[in-house]
Design an enzyme around this catalytic site. Sequence first.
Site, PDB file in Angstrom:
ATOM      1  N   GLU A   1       9.378  15.420  16.297  1.00 24.84           N
ATOM      2  CA  GLU A   1       9.840  15.273  14.919  1.00 24.84           C
ATOM      3  C   GLU A   1       9.143  16.319  14.037  1.00 24.84           C
ATOM      4  O   GLU A   1       7.920  16.410  14.030  1.00 24.84           O
ATOM      5  CB  GLU A   1       9.498  13.863  14.408  1.00 24.84           C
ATOM      6  CG  GLU A   1      10.049  13.599  13.029  1.00 24.84           C
ATOM      7  CD  GLU A   1       9.835  12.159  12.582  1.00 24.84           C
ATOM      8  OE1 GLU A   1       8.768  11.588  12.880  1.00 24.84           O
ATOM      9  OE2 GLU A   1      10.734  11.626  11.924  1.00 24.84           O
TER      10      GLU A   1
ATOM     11  N   GLY B   1       6.688   4.576   8.779  1.00 22.86           N
ATOM     12  CA  GLY B   1       5.819   5.749   8.933  1.00 22.86           C
ATOM     13  C   GLY B   1       5.948   6.315  10.332  1.00 22.86           C
ATOM     14  O   GLY B   1       6.992   6.183  10.979  1.00 22.86           O
ATOM     15  N   SER B   2       4.873   6.928  10.798  1.00 23.20           N
ATOM     16  CA  SER B   2       4.940   7.627  12.086  1.00 23.20           C
ATOM     17  C   SER B   2       4.802   6.657  13.261  1.00 23.20           C
ATOM     18  O   SER B   2       4.245   5.559  13.124  1.00 23.20           O
ATOM     19  CB  SER B   2       3.820   8.665  12.153  1.00 23.20           C
ATOM     20  OG  SER B   2       2.574   7.993  12.078  1.00 23.20           O
TER      21      SER B   2
ATOM     22  N   LYS C   1       0.849  -1.193   0.000  1.00 25.94           N
ATOM     23  CA  LYS C   1       0.000   0.000   0.000  1.00 25.94           C
ATOM     24  C   LYS C   1       0.881   1.238   0.000  1.00 25.94           C
ATOM     25  O   LYS C   1       1.721   1.416   0.882  1.00 25.94           O
ATOM     26  CB  LYS C   1      -0.917   0.053   1.222  1.00 25.94           C
ATOM     27  CG  LYS C   1      -1.981   1.142   1.044  1.00 25.94           C
ATOM     28  CD  LYS C   1      -2.654   1.560   2.334  1.00 25.94           C
ATOM     29  CE  LYS C   1      -1.902   2.616   3.083  1.00 25.94           C
ATOM     30  NZ  LYS C   1      -1.816   3.918   2.392  1.00 25.94           N
TER      31      LYS C   1
ATOM     32  N   CYS D   1      13.360   9.972   7.758  1.00 26.00           N
ATOM     33  CA  CYS D   1      13.054   9.393   9.088  1.00 26.00           C
ATOM     34  C   CYS D   1      14.261   9.526  10.004  1.00 26.00           C
ATOM     35  O   CYS D   1      14.125   9.838  11.172  1.00 26.00           O
ATOM     36  CB  CYS D   1      12.718   7.912   8.999  1.00 26.00           C
ATOM     37  SG  CYS D   1      11.719   7.460   7.617  1.00 26.00           S
TER      38      CYS D   1
ATOM     39  N   GLU E   1       9.321   0.743  11.352  1.00 24.66           N
ATOM     40  CA  GLU E   1      10.338   1.797  11.297  1.00 24.66           C
ATOM     41  C   GLU E   1       9.582   3.104  11.417  1.00 24.66           C
ATOM     42  O   GLU E   1       8.895   3.525  10.493  1.00 24.66           O
ATOM     43  CB  GLU E   1      11.119   1.688   9.983  1.00 24.66           C
ATOM     44  CG  GLU E   1      12.439   2.409  10.055  1.00 24.66           C
ATOM     45  CD  GLU E   1      12.445   3.642   9.212  1.00 24.66           C
ATOM     46  OE1 GLU E   1      12.222   4.730   9.784  1.00 24.66           O
ATOM     47  OE2 GLU E   1      12.651   3.524   7.998  1.00 24.66           O
TER      48      GLU E   1
ATOM     49  N   VAL F   1       1.076   5.848  14.090  1.00 24.77           N
ATOM     50  CA  VAL F   1       0.462   4.811  13.242  1.00 24.77           C
ATOM     51  C   VAL F   1       1.095   3.451  13.540  1.00 24.77           C
ATOM     52  O   VAL F   1       0.404   2.428  13.556  1.00 24.77           O
ATOM     53  CB  VAL F   1       0.539   5.196  11.752  1.00 24.77           C
ATOM     54  CG1 VAL F   1       0.097   4.039  10.866  1.00 24.77           C
ATOM     55  CG2 VAL F   1      -0.330   6.413  11.479  1.00 24.77           C
ATOM     56  N   GLY F   2       2.384   3.433  13.830  1.00 31.56           N
ATOM     57  CA  GLY F   2       3.029   2.172  14.227  1.00 31.56           C
ATOM     58  C   GLY F   2       2.323   1.550  15.430  1.00 31.56           C
ATOM     59  O   GLY F   2       2.108   0.338  15.493  1.00 31.56           O
TER      60      GLY F   2
HETATM   61  P1  ADP Z   1       3.527  10.126   7.713  1.00 29.29           P
HETATM   62  O1  ADP Z   1       3.365  10.970   8.921  1.00 29.29           O
HETATM   63  O2  ADP Z   1       4.931   9.931   7.256  1.00 29.29           O
HETATM   64  O3  ADP Z   1       2.543  10.405   6.609  1.00 29.29           O
HETATM   65  P2  ADP Z   1       1.935   7.909   8.489  1.00 29.29           P
HETATM   66  O4  ADP Z   1       2.333   7.000   9.592  1.00 29.29           O
HETATM   67  O5  ADP Z   1       0.743   8.756   8.654  1.00 29.29           O
HETATM   68  O6  ADP Z   1       3.243   8.699   8.206  1.00 29.29           O
HETATM   69  O7  ADP Z   1       1.759   7.082   7.132  1.00 29.29           O
HETATM   70  C1  ADP Z   1       2.657   6.084   6.713  1.00 29.29           C
HETATM   71  C2  ADP Z   1       1.874   4.999   6.004  1.00 29.29           C
HETATM   72  O8  ADP Z   1       0.964   4.404   6.941  1.00 29.29           O
HETATM   73  C3  ADP Z   1       1.006   5.496   4.854  1.00 29.29           C
HETATM   74  O9  ADP Z   1       0.983   4.526   3.826  1.00 29.29           O
HETATM   75  C4  ADP Z   1      -0.350   5.622   5.488  1.00 29.29           C
HETATM   76  O10 ADP Z   1      -1.415   5.530   4.577  1.00 29.29           O
HETATM   77  C5  ADP Z   1      -0.357   4.428   6.422  1.00 29.29           C
HETATM   78  N1  ADP Z   1      -1.329   4.517   7.508  1.00 29.29           N
HETATM   79  C6  ADP Z   1      -1.843   5.628   8.082  1.00 29.29           C
HETATM   80  N2  ADP Z   1      -2.749   5.302   9.037  1.00 29.29           N
HETATM   81  C7  ADP Z   1      -2.797   3.950   9.073  1.00 29.29           C
HETATM   82  C8  ADP Z   1      -3.531   2.999   9.864  1.00 29.29           C
HETATM   83  N3  ADP Z   1      -4.400   3.379  10.779  1.00 29.29           N
HETATM   84  N4  ADP Z   1      -3.309   1.690   9.634  1.00 29.29           N
HETATM   85  C9  ADP Z   1      -2.411   1.289   8.715  1.00 29.29           C
HETATM   86  N5  ADP Z   1      -1.711   2.123   7.936  1.00 29.29           N
HETATM   87  C10 ADP Z   1      -1.893   3.443   8.107  1.00 29.29           C
END
Ligand code: ADP
Length: 504
Positions: free
Chosen positions: A404, A241-242, A188, A297, A263, A245-246
């Site tokens: 961050e 990602g963040s 995705k 990151c 990560e 969300v992790g």
């Molecule tokens: P950033 O702040 O770098 O945009 P995010 O953590 O928001 O980082 O997004 C990183 C990835 O995680 C993207 O592909 C985003 O669509 C996905 N993402 C965001 N929310 C969720 C969630 N609740 N579950 C799974 N994946 C998610």
Amino acid sequence: MALTKEIELPSGKKYTQPLGLFINNEFVNSSSEDEIVSYNPATGQEIVAVQAADAVTDVDLAVKAAREAFPGWRDTPATEKRDLLLKLAQLVIDNVEMLAEVESLDTGKPVEQNAKYDMLELAEVLKYYAGWADKKTGQTFVPSADKLTYTLHQPLGVVGCIIPFNYPLAMMSWKWTAIATGNTTVFKSAEQTPLSILYFANLVKEAGFPPGVFNVVSGTGAKVGAAIAEHTGIDKVAFTGSTAVGQIIQRAAAVNLKPLTLECGGKSPIMIFDDADFEQAVKWTAWGIFNNMGQICSGTSRCFVQEGIYDKFVDALAKHVKETYVVGAPSDDKVLVGPQVSKKQQERVQSYIKSGLEEGCRAALGGEGLPEVIASSSEYKNGYYVKPTILADVLPTHKVAREEIFGPVIVVGKFSTYDDALAIANGSEYGLGSAVFTQDITRALNFANGVESGMCWINSSNDVEIASPFGGVKMSGYGRELGEYGLANFTNVKSVHVNLGKKL
Ligand code: ADP
């Protein structure tokens, strides 16, 4: 619904952008009406809308395709896997210009200075894991004459790969380790940057990968990302990602105890001692945060300088960044700093700059508002630009030193002793990267031992090496990508115990 659209790139070249979902080596329509609109960060104008997957029906279809492809791909001879990865790497090299321009259009990365580099990294990572595909072996142990044990390193099954906006194809490539080790995948893309991975999918098919090995579903994190995290037909999730969300993914993955590679965010320190090679310290400090518009990151965004050279260092850093990190259009070969990926990121970064100034930091470079060259441009003034900014005189307690920012902003403060430096470096909830500048080898190695981070650069910053593992500790996540360690994240280790005549 349209499955393709002809798009004209800033260079004047045209290409066909796939818009559907990529399942079983075909672009197919989504079963939902949802779309993801992609904007050109340099101008703020809409590029195109791609189809977003339905979180149930389409994610199920992609998982089913990957599941059905798994036994065949798992059992494909290692040398064939190697050759397919090498062929794909070559196709990336053959298409590097177009891939870089598409990536740039969607992310705002300068084509020449950033996007091409990312595409070459993509090819290198594919080649690197092609090399492992036919070389990774297990361990054998002979505890006694009547017993033999050995390990099998077997693929996990279907891996969900959730990628971020900052390096769409490069971060994707790090997760191709899953495919090299015999897993099948559902990828995705980030909602801000859905275009390049769909274009790349054409090359996967052309290389000859069997249907179902590599599937792509576009969509939002809240819907499609969440569906991947909680899907019981997915055996592992690899996420970049963040941290927030992790944490959500870790909770969702509990449903089938999915192993994860997370990560997440970072606030990586870079500590400059007064015996450092001054000029190199200035250049690497700038590179460690102003490259890729600060959307890194492991960006070393927290700089602390030993007090005796502090003023001189801040002045030299400001001069170097001003002269070298040219702001402008991503299509301009001289430009190193393009826009942030989205309006939301632009506003977020600008609000941090404001907060830093309100807390008492001094703008040694940049500050609020648009860069002058952008503000006066009719074409780019609606782009998501931020001034490369140095917030000097920061204290470790300031918000801008703790959170961050993920933009072209560095905070710079001072320290006096080694112990202060290590305490400041470790005074963060994050632990992704770290860097130290000193000519004293003992001090450098002690710092590397003591710093709480997954990576430490001695006398450089963000000089990533494909053969060395990348990942974090603390709230920056766990698991490692790249290097031989990366393989362990996508395989199960099975111990086989062989009785060679041991009698009860
Ligand atoms: P950033 O702040 O770098 O945009 P995010 O953590 O928001 O980082 O997004 C990183 C990835 O995680 C993207 O592909 C985003 O669509 C996905 N993402 C965001 N929310 C969720 C969630 N609740 N579950 C799974 N994946 C998610």
